[in-house]
Design a protein around this motif. Structure first.
Motif, short mmCIF file in Angstrom:
data_model
loop_
_atom_site.label_atom_id
_atom_site.label_comp_id
_atom_site.label_asym_id
_atom_site.label_seq_id
_atom_site.Cartn_x
_atom_site.Cartn_y
_atom_site.Cartn_z
N PRO A 146 0.75 -1.53 -0.11
CA PRO A 146 0.00 -0.09 -0.22
C PRO A 146 0.74 1.23 -0.02
N LEU A 147 0.50 2.20 -0.76
CA LEU A 147 1.15 3.62 -0.93
C LEU A 147 0.90 4.25 0.32
N THR A 148 1.70 4.97 0.80
CA THR A 148 1.78 5.96 2.08
C THR A 148 2.12 7.28 1.58
N GLU A 149 1.14 8.22 2.16
CA GLU A 149 1.58 9.68 1.42
C GLU A 149 2.74 10.10 2.45
N SER A 150 3.41 11.02 1.23
CA SER A 150 4.77 11.60 1.78
C SER A 150 4.77 12.60 2.73
N LYS A 151 5.26 12.56 3.73
CA LYS A 151 5.29 13.97 4.78
C LYS A 151 6.83 14.63 4.49
N ASN A 152 7.58 14.52 3.74
CA ASN A 152 8.92 14.93 3.73
C ASN A 152 8.86 15.93 2.23
N VAL A 153 9.51 17.05 2.49
CA VAL A 153 9.94 17.64 0.92
C VAL A 153 11.36 17.73 1.31
N LEU A 154 11.89 17.50 0.00
CA LEU A 154 13.59 17.61 -0.14
C LEU A 154 13.74 18.47 -1.24
N ILE A 155 14.92 19.15 -0.72
CA ILE A 155 15.66 20.22 -1.50
C ILE A 155 17.04 19.55 -2.04
N ASN A 156 17.10 19.38 -3.34
CA ASN A 156 18.46 18.92 -3.74
C ASN A 156 19.61 20.15 -4.34
N ILE A 157 20.48 20.26 -3.89
CA ILE A 157 21.64 21.02 -4.25
C ILE A 157 22.67 20.69 -5.15
N THR A 158 23.01 21.33 -6.09
CA THR A 158 23.96 20.85 -6.86
C THR A 158 24.98 22.11 -7.30
N TYR A 159 26.27 21.92 -6.66
CA TYR A 159 27.15 22.88 -6.70
C TYR A 159 28.56 22.66 -7.12
N PRO A 160 28.80 22.33 -8.22
CA PRO A 160 29.92 21.91 -8.94
C PRO A 160 31.13 22.61 -8.49
N GLY A 161 32.10 21.71 -7.93
CA GLY A 161 33.50 22.57 -7.57
C GLY A 161 33.71 23.22 -6.23
N ALA A 162 32.40 22.90 -5.52
CA ALA A 162 32.34 23.65 -4.23
C ALA A 162 32.53 22.46 -3.24
N SER A 163 33.26 23.13 -2.14
CA SER A 163 33.58 22.25 -0.84
C SER A 163 32.31 22.19 0.29
N PRO A 164 32.24 21.06 0.96
CA PRO A 164 30.96 21.07 2.01
C PRO A 164 30.86 22.32 2.63
N GLN A 165 31.81 23.01 2.93
CA GLN A 165 31.74 24.03 3.76
C GLN A 165 31.10 25.47 2.86
N GLU A 166 31.56 25.48 1.73
CA GLU A 166 31.02 26.43 0.81
C GLU A 166 29.32 26.13 0.67
N VAL A 167 29.31 24.78 0.34
CA VAL A 167 27.78 24.46 -0.02
C VAL A 167 26.85 24.76 1.20
N GLU A 168 27.44 24.33 2.58
CA GLU A 168 26.65 24.77 3.88
C GLU A 168 26.63 26.32 4.04
N GLU A 169 27.67 26.95 3.99
CA GLU A 169 27.49 28.47 4.04
C GLU A 169 27.00 29.39 3.01
N GLY A 170 27.19 29.18 1.91
CA GLY A 170 26.51 29.75 0.60
C GLY A 170 25.21 29.31 0.36
N ILE A 171 24.63 28.19 0.59
CA ILE A 171 23.27 27.81 0.29
C ILE A 171 22.54 27.35 1.29
N VAL A 172 22.97 26.17 2.24
CA VAL A 172 22.03 25.67 2.99
C VAL A 172 21.82 26.54 4.24
N LEU A 173 22.51 27.09 4.86
CA LEU A 173 22.24 28.34 6.04
C LEU A 173 21.04 29.01 5.42
N LYS A 174 21.47 29.63 4.28
CA LYS A 174 20.38 30.79 3.94
C LYS A 174 18.88 30.18 3.80
#
Length: 245
Positions: A39-67
């Motif tokens: 049986p199908l169950t209704e989703s209760k999560n929204v996912l935001i996928n980020i793609t930033y080629p050439g960026a380090s994990p810190q750059e992804v977090e500070e430049g995109i995720v935290l904002k």
């Protein structure tokens, strides 16, 4: 109660008709009953996928995720927000409270993301979607005596490609083998003879394996992403690497 029993005894044909009617309605009801093995169950999560080629994990977090997380704070209907920052990419999982309309909350999350004033130059467009609930259907393993791990992996990939060609299969994952990597062994005596250091070699390898974006070109009908991809995926490609000119 006695009158009812006496009536059924006296008019037994009516009893037969009632039993047959119940039997017929039961067959129709069973055929109309909706059932599902998974049986199908209704989703209760929204996912935001980020793609930033050439960026380090810190750059992804500070430049995109935290904002994005700052804009999600105080949004009604959001239960919890978790994020993961990786090299070149990241993801934000927004858990929705019970009883909330997932489609409405998906729109609210998209609006919150759109309110972020600026993002780093070079990142690809964000993908905001519902996280569909996926259940495992079949799990099987591949094994063999004296068979190299590389061969088993190739067989697994072939089976994966064959299964993806079957209609109705939404997701396939392979596990059980380590990620492939390239190991570079250095001769310390040779480094001393050429007056080189380990850091110098490591920097040369890093400079020869880059994946960065150079912006984009927009036309009236299309948009082209300019990207420099000079990564090496096999050890033979690094045999002629120039450390110092």
């Amino acid at each position: 109660m006695r009158k009812i029993i006496a009536y059924f005894i006296k008019y037994h044909v009516a009893v037969d008709v009632i039993i047959i009617a119940f039997f017929i309605f039961g067959i129709f009801g069973a055929n109309a009953l909706k059932s599902s093995f998974f049986p199908l169950t209704e989703s209760k999560n929204v996912l935001i996928n980020i793609t930033y080629p050439g960026a380090s994990p810190q750059e992804v977090e500070e430049g995109i995720v935290l904002k994005i997380e700052d804009n999600l704070k105080g949004l009604q209907g959001v239960d919890r927000v978790t994020s993961t920052s990786r090299e070149n990419s990241g993801s934000i999982n927004v858990e929705i409270e019970k009883g909330r309309d997932i489609d409405f909350m998906l729109l609210e999350v998209k609006n919150a993301v759109d309110r972020v004033p600026t993002f780093p130059t070079g990142m690809e467009p964000l993908v905001v979607s519902k996280l569909e609930a996926v259940r495992q259907t079949i799990i099987f393993s591949i094994s063999g005596n004296d068979i190299p791990l590389v061969t088993l992996k190739q067989i697994g990939r072939q089976i994966e490609n064959d299964l993806r060609a079957i209609e109705g299969i939404s997701q396939i994952s392979i596990s059980g083998y380590p990620l492939e990597e390239i190991e570079i062994a250095l001769d310390e005596n040779s480094l001393l003879a050429y007056n080189m250091s380990f850091n110098e070699v490591a920097q040369a390898v890093a400079n020869a394996n880059i994946l960065v974006t150079g912006g984009n070109i927009k036309t009236n009908s299309e948009e082209y992403l300019i990207r420099a991809n000079n990564r090496s995926y096999y050890g033979e490609e690094l045999n002629n690497l120039i450390i110092r000119a």
